[in-house]
Structure formats: C-alpha cells, structure tokens
Design an enzyme around this catalytic site. Structure first.
Site, PDB file in Angstrom:
ATOM      1  N   GLN A  89      35.509  39.116  46.054  1.00 43.93           N
ATOM      2  CA  GLN A  89      35.773  40.552  45.970  1.00 43.93           C
ATOM      3  C   GLN A  89      34.887  41.289  46.971  1.00 43.93           C
ATOM      4  O   GLN A  89      33.657  41.252  46.859  1.00 43.93           O
ATOM      5  CB  GLN A  89      35.509  41.095  44.566  1.00 43.93           C
ATOM      6  CG  GLN A  89      35.780  42.599  44.472  1.00 43.93           C
ATOM      7  CD  GLN A  89      35.458  43.177  43.116  1.00 43.93           C
ATOM      8  OE1 GLN A  89      35.291  42.444  42.137  1.00 43.93           O
ATOM      9  NE2 GLN A  89      35.365  44.494  43.045  1.00 43.93           N
ATOM     10  N   CYS A  95      38.356  44.703  41.159  1.00 45.28           N
ATOM     11  CA  CYS A  95      38.280  43.493  40.322  1.00 45.28           C
ATOM     12  C   CYS A  95      39.512  43.320  39.446  1.00 45.28           C
ATOM     13  O   CYS A  95      39.913  42.188  39.150  1.00 45.28           O
ATOM     14  CB  CYS A  95      37.009  43.489  39.475  1.00 45.28           C
ATOM     15  SG  CYS A  95      36.835  44.922  38.403  1.00 45.28           S
ATOM     16  N   HIS A 169      33.775  45.171  34.496  1.00 43.65           N
ATOM     17  CA  HIS A 169      34.244  44.179  35.459  1.00 43.65           C
ATOM     18  C   HIS A 169      35.321  43.302  34.843  1.00 43.65           C
ATOM     19  O   HIS A 169      35.254  42.944  33.670  1.00 43.65           O
ATOM     20  CB  HIS A 169      33.049  43.323  35.922  1.00 43.65           C
ATOM     21  CG  HIS A 169      33.352  42.410  37.052  1.00 43.65           C
ATOM     22  ND1 HIS A 169      33.890  42.844  38.242  1.00 43.65           N
ATOM     23  CD2 HIS A 169      33.192  41.059  37.189  1.00 43.65           C
ATOM     24  CE1 HIS A 169      34.035  41.809  39.059  1.00 43.65           C
ATOM     25  NE2 HIS A 169      33.638  40.719  38.432  1.00 43.65           N
ATOM     26  N   ASP A 184      35.850  34.827  39.146  1.00 45.76           N
ATOM     27  CA  ASP A 184      35.175  36.122  39.257  1.00 45.76           C
ATOM     28  C   ASP A 184      34.829  36.331  40.726  1.00 45.76           C
ATOM     29  O   ASP A 184      33.995  35.620  41.284  1.00 45.76           O
ATOM     30  CB  ASP A 184      33.908  36.100  38.387  1.00 45.76           C
ATOM     31  CG  ASP A 184      33.107  37.387  38.468  1.00 45.76           C
ATOM     32  OD1 ASP A 184      33.397  38.242  39.339  1.00 45.76           O
ATOM     33  OD2 ASP A 184      32.173  37.540  37.661  1.00 45.76           O
TER      34      ASP A 184
END
Length: 230
Positions: A89, A95, A169, A184
């Site tokens: 990211q 996200c 997040h 992630d």
C-alpha cells in the site's frame, strides 16, 4: 505514504459489493457482516467463504506488535506460496481497496467477471509484478481510483476529508493452496497462519481476528466481513 491519498472506504458489505460491481465483478458472491466470533454466530454466515476482511484500529500496541512480528519473520523466515497475490500500500487511505483486491485476486478461480472488467484487466496485467510494482501500477489505474472515490461516498456515514488522519485499517484473509494468509499492504510480505481448508477457513480466519481483538481489549472498533457464495 506522502503521495496520493484517497477517501477511506467504509467497512460496509454494500459498499464493498458496489465497488467490485462497478469494476466488473459479477454478483455470484456476496459480502456480509460477521456479527460475532463465537461458533453459534459464525454458523449463521453463508458458506462457502472465500475471504474475510478485518477492519481494526491501528493502536500503539498493534504497531509495536507489527514491528516485532516483522523482525521475527525476517529472522526465522516463513514459507509463502508463489501463488499468493500480494501488493504493498503506497496510497493513503487505500487499504479498503487493497483489501478487496487481495480478496478477489486470490479467488479468481471461483469468481466471475464481465468481459470488459477493469478489475480483471488490472489483475491480469499486474499478476507477475512485485508487491512494490503492483502498488505503483495501482497508482496509475484511473478506473480503480474513480471507482474508489465514488464508493467512498456510498457509505452510511459521511466520508471524512482526504486529509483527515484515519487510524482504522483494512486487511484480508484468504486461503491459497490450503494455507491461511493475512494480506496487509502496510506489511512487507504476506503473513502465513498455518493450514486451512474450505470447510474450516472462516473459523481459522476469525481465530486470527480474535488475536487482534485480544491485543487491544479496550477497543471496540473492529469489523469483520465475510465474502460468501451468493
């Protein structure tokens, strides 16, 4: 992430589905809230489930754990299937979009797309790129950016401004080759959480979600969403 910033997406099943429909995913799978993580409530979630999304608060406790985890994995190494689609990211507040891309990209064999789907084209063109190059490729993709912006306005709550600091997040959990992975974009690599199966995936993924909640027992800002067969 001092470059591009997007409006944050709401962790709302309707918003998630709207986003992916706009990008050409056919509605053969659906998003639904997971109302609790005990067996009785998990049994109400439609099966099969191909991905689980977790929205959680980025707290000091979580950040210190994240750094410890990264150092531990770098020291010990871990086995990650080359079949896992993972991207970094680099866009602020993206996200939610990256979580949805991770959910779809790692389940393409069971999902259906429109012929001219912008998301399908993005996945095909980016599949062989490194996580960093996938991130750069997303920065240049206008169709996904525009869809993200319109989807961010679809939520039930008023979207915050682009410059407002958001401490929530989004991450995704997927089953690739019988192994559970946490994806992630803030982390340098996928996190392998052991073996799983189509039958046990929801329970295995939500067991990991419980560890996030246990780290911050005072926090209530957790949302779990399942991506299930419609």
């Amino acid at each position: 992430m001092d470059g591009q910033r997007w409006l944050p997406l709401e962790a709302n099943p309707d918003v998630c589905l709207y986003f992916l429909r706009q990008l050409g995913l056919l509605p053969t799978w659906q998003f639904g809230d997971v109302y609790g993580l005990d067996p009785e409530l998990l049994s109400m979630v439609p099966k099969p489930v191909c991905a689980v999304l977790l929205l959680f608060p980025v707290t000091e406790k979580y950040e210190s754990f994240r750094l410890e985890e990264e150092a531990r994995i770098k020291a010990q190494d871990q086995e990650v299937s080359p079949e896992v689609y993972f991207m970094k990211q680099t866009i602020g507040n993206a996200c939610g979009t990256i979580g949805l891309i991770h959910a779809v990209a790692n389940n393409q064999s069971c999902l259906e797309f429109e012929n001219d789907s912008p998301l399908k084209k993005f996945l095909e063109k980016s599949s062989k790129l490194s996580p960093e190059d996938k991130a750069a490729f997303l920065e240049k993709d206008e169709s996904i950016r525009v869809t993200h912006e319109s989807s961010a306005q679809e939520g039930q709550s008023e979207a915050p401004s682009i410059d407002e600091k958001v401490d929530l997040h989004f991450i995704a959990f997927v089953n690739v080759g019988g192994h559970l992975y946490e994806l992630d974009g803030r982390k340098p690599f996928p996190i392998a959480h052991g073996k799983t199966s189509e039958d046990t995936f929801l329970e295995n993924a939500t067991d990991v979600c419980k560890t996030f909640m246990a780290r911050d027992p005072q926090e209530l800002r957790f949302t779990v969403v399942a991506f299930s067969k419609a």
